[in-house]
Scaffold this active site. Structure first.
Site, PDB file in Angstrom:
ATOM      1  N   HIS A   1      34.053  48.255  45.842  1.00 56.04           N
ATOM      2  CA  HIS A   1      34.724  47.301  45.551  1.00 56.04           C
ATOM      3  C   HIS A   1      35.427  46.225  46.910  1.00 56.04           C
ATOM      4  CE1 HIS A   1      35.583  49.679  41.713  1.00 56.04           C
ATOM      5  NE2 HIS A   1      34.998  48.531  41.338  1.00 56.04           N
TER       6      HIS A   1
ATOM      7  N   LYS B   1      40.360  51.152  27.363  1.00 57.40           N
ATOM      8  CA  LYS B   1      39.434  51.998  28.153  1.00 57.40           C
ATOM      9  C   LYS B   1      39.844  53.340  28.526  1.00 57.40           C
ATOM     10  CE  LYS B   1      35.731  51.249  31.708  1.00 57.40           C
ATOM     11  NZ  LYS B   1      35.742  50.715  33.177  1.00 57.40           N
TER      12      LYS B   1
ATOM     13  N   ARG C   1      25.227  46.336  42.063  1.00 62.57           N
ATOM     14  CA  ARG C   1      24.638  47.569  42.933  1.00 62.57           C
ATOM     15  C   ARG C   1      23.285  47.906  42.651  1.00 62.57           C
ATOM     16  NH1 ARG C   1      28.754  51.635  40.276  1.00 62.57           N
ATOM     17  NH2 ARG C   1      28.331  49.972  38.622  1.00 62.57           N
TER      18      ARG C   1
HETATM   19  N1  COA Z   1      31.072  49.079  43.976  1.00 60.02           N
HETATM   20  C1  COA Z   1      31.633  50.095  43.481  1.00 60.02           C
HETATM   21  N2  COA Z   1      31.851  50.230  42.139  1.00 60.02           N
HETATM   22  C2  COA Z   1      31.284  49.443  41.525  1.00 60.02           C
HETATM   23  C3  COA Z   1      30.933  47.973  42.029  1.00 60.02           C
HETATM   24  C4  COA Z   1      30.825  48.041  43.351  1.00 60.02           C
HETATM   25  N3  COA Z   1      30.425  47.079  43.984  1.00 60.02           N
HETATM   26  N4  COA Z   1      30.544  47.375  40.966  1.00 60.02           N
HETATM   27  C5  COA Z   1      31.050  47.961  39.713  1.00 60.02           C
HETATM   28  N5  COA Z   1      31.479  49.090  40.181  1.00 60.02           N
HETATM   29  C6  COA Z   1      31.808  50.387  39.101  1.00 60.02           C
HETATM   30  C7  COA Z   1      32.938  50.638  38.991  1.00 60.02           C
HETATM   31  O1  COA Z   1      33.398  51.711  39.886  1.00 60.02           O
HETATM   32  C8  COA Z   1      33.080  51.043  37.383  1.00 60.02           C
HETATM   33  O2  COA Z   1      32.352  52.545  37.440  1.00 60.02           O
HETATM   34  P1  COA Z   1      32.840  53.310  36.056  1.00 60.02           P
HETATM   35  O3  COA Z   1      32.150  52.672  35.131  1.00 60.02           O
HETATM   36  O4  COA Z   1      32.110  54.467  36.632  1.00 60.02           O
HETATM   37  O5  COA Z   1      34.267  53.304  36.096  1.00 60.02           O
HETATM   38  C9  COA Z   1      32.426  50.126  36.989  1.00 60.02           C
HETATM   39  O6  COA Z   1      31.383  49.708  37.862  1.00 60.02           O
HETATM   40  C10 COA Z   1      32.984  48.824  36.461  1.00 60.02           C
HETATM   41  O7  COA Z   1      34.355  48.935  36.916  1.00 60.02           O
HETATM   42  P2  COA Z   1      34.993  47.658  37.614  1.00 60.02           P
HETATM   43  O8  COA Z   1      34.303  47.087  38.668  1.00 60.02           O
HETATM   44  O9  COA Z   1      36.345  47.792  37.893  1.00 60.02           O
HETATM   45  O10 COA Z   1      34.935  46.452  36.593  1.00 60.02           O
HETATM   46  P3  COA Z   1      34.840  46.728  34.994  1.00 60.02           P
HETATM   47  O11 COA Z   1      33.426  46.462  34.506  1.00 60.02           O
HETATM   48  O12 COA Z   1      35.581  47.850  34.468  1.00 60.02           O
HETATM   49  O13 COA Z   1      35.482  45.240  34.768  1.00 60.02           O
HETATM   50  C11 COA Z   1      36.395  43.309  33.322  1.00 60.02           C
HETATM   51  C12 COA Z   1      35.724  44.520  33.393  1.00 60.02           C
HETATM   52  C13 COA Z   1      37.792  43.698  33.555  1.00 60.02           C
HETATM   53  C14 COA Z   1      36.003  42.310  34.584  1.00 60.02           C
HETATM   54  C15 COA Z   1      36.238  42.698  31.827  1.00 60.02           C
HETATM   55  O14 COA Z   1      36.291  43.710  30.834  1.00 60.02           O
HETATM   56  C16 COA Z   1      37.267  41.736  31.420  1.00 60.02           C
HETATM   57  O15 COA Z   1      37.106  40.514  32.077  1.00 60.02           O
HETATM   58  N6  COA Z   1      38.266  42.029  30.838  1.00 60.02           N
HETATM   59  C17 COA Z   1      39.356  41.099  30.232  1.00 60.02           C
HETATM   60  C18 COA Z   1      39.084  40.645  28.949  1.00 60.02           C
HETATM   61  C19 COA Z   1      38.112  39.851  28.767  1.00 60.02           C
HETATM   62  O16 COA Z   1      38.284  38.394  29.310  1.00 60.02           O
HETATM   63  N7  COA Z   1      37.153  39.954  28.019  1.00 60.02           N
HETATM   64  C20 COA Z   1      35.743  39.305  27.612  1.00 60.02           C
HETATM   65  C21 COA Z   1      34.864  39.257  29.068  1.00 60.02           C
HETATM   66  S1  COA Z   1      33.264  38.365  28.723  1.00 60.02           S
END
Ligand code: COA
Length: 160
Positions: free
Chosen positions: A18, A42, A91
């Site tokens: 990140h 979640k 990724r």
């Molecule tokens: N490097 C390391 N890890 C990464 C990464 C990177 N470049 N990109 C993604 N990841 C990983 C994370 O570690 C995490 O891993 P896990 O599934 O093993 O826990 C996963 O990918 C995703 O986590 P994160 O990057 O924290 O993002 P997310 O997908 O949880 O985020 C939101 C989602 C918060 C952006 C989305 O749910 C949101 O916008 N929520 C608000 C409500 C909303 O508007 N909803 C409608 C959306 S259309």
């Protein structure tokens, strides 16, 4: 005009993957707000306050990065901040479908907000928050993959 991007995520916990995305984003945008989603549904391992604190400590020395927590719709929060873009990292091809779906939905909700993807650094393509949590819980060394603020908390958790 200063160009602000919002980098949203659950960050449970924030990883060096990140951090790499933010660093790359800073080459294009003037400021980045790391937006830590509450996402109680979640069932995150770390509380919202802890996830925010870890990200804040991680970027404490970077004046162009601010960390804020949010709940509710991302596009609403982005509008409130005056962001011009949503930043996300890719990724591998497996990230694409989920990211494309979110980006497309966000565009339908807020056509003025563009999503920008950066390609993750090779050394972090295999890093994910859930793997980090699993390795740390089993006593493995996650030091090379997470900021110090996260490593410290994971070590403390593993000892309890
Ligand atoms: N490097 C390391 N890890 C990464 C990464 C990177 N470049 N990109 C993604 N990841 C990983 C994370 O570690 C995490 O891993 P896990 O599934 O093993 O826990 C996963 O990918 C995703 O986590 P994160 O990057 O924290 O993002 P997310 O997908 O949880 O985020 C939101 C989602 C918060 C952006 C989305 O749910 C949101 O916008 N929520 C608000 C409500 C909303 O508007 N909803 C409608 C959306 S259309």
């Amino acid at each position: 005009m200063k160009r602000l991007a919002i980098y949203p995520g659950t960050f449970d916990p924030i990883t060096l993957g990140h951090v790499d995305v933010v660093r790359r984003g800073l080459q294009v945008f003037d400021r980045i707000v790391v937006a830590v989603a509450e996402r109680a549904e979640k069932g995150p391992t770390f509380s919202h306050a802890e996830r925010i604190a870890m990200a804040q400590e991680t970027f404490a020395e970077e004046p162009r990065v601010e960390v804020q927590g949010f709940s509710g719709l991302l596009v609403e929060f982005a509008r409130k901040l005056g962001a011009v873009a949503i930043l996300r990292g890719l990724r591998a091809a497996s990230d694409f479908e989920y990211e494309f779906q979110m980006a497309t939905m966000n565009r339908r909700l807020a056509p003025e907000l563009e999503t920008f993807f950066v390609a993750a650094a090779e050394e972090f393509t295999f890093v994910s928050s859930s793997l980090i949590r699993e390795i740390a819980a089993m006593g493995g060394d996650v030091g090379p993959f997470v900021p110090e603020a996260v490593a410290r908390r994971l070590r403390a958790r593993a000892q309890t």
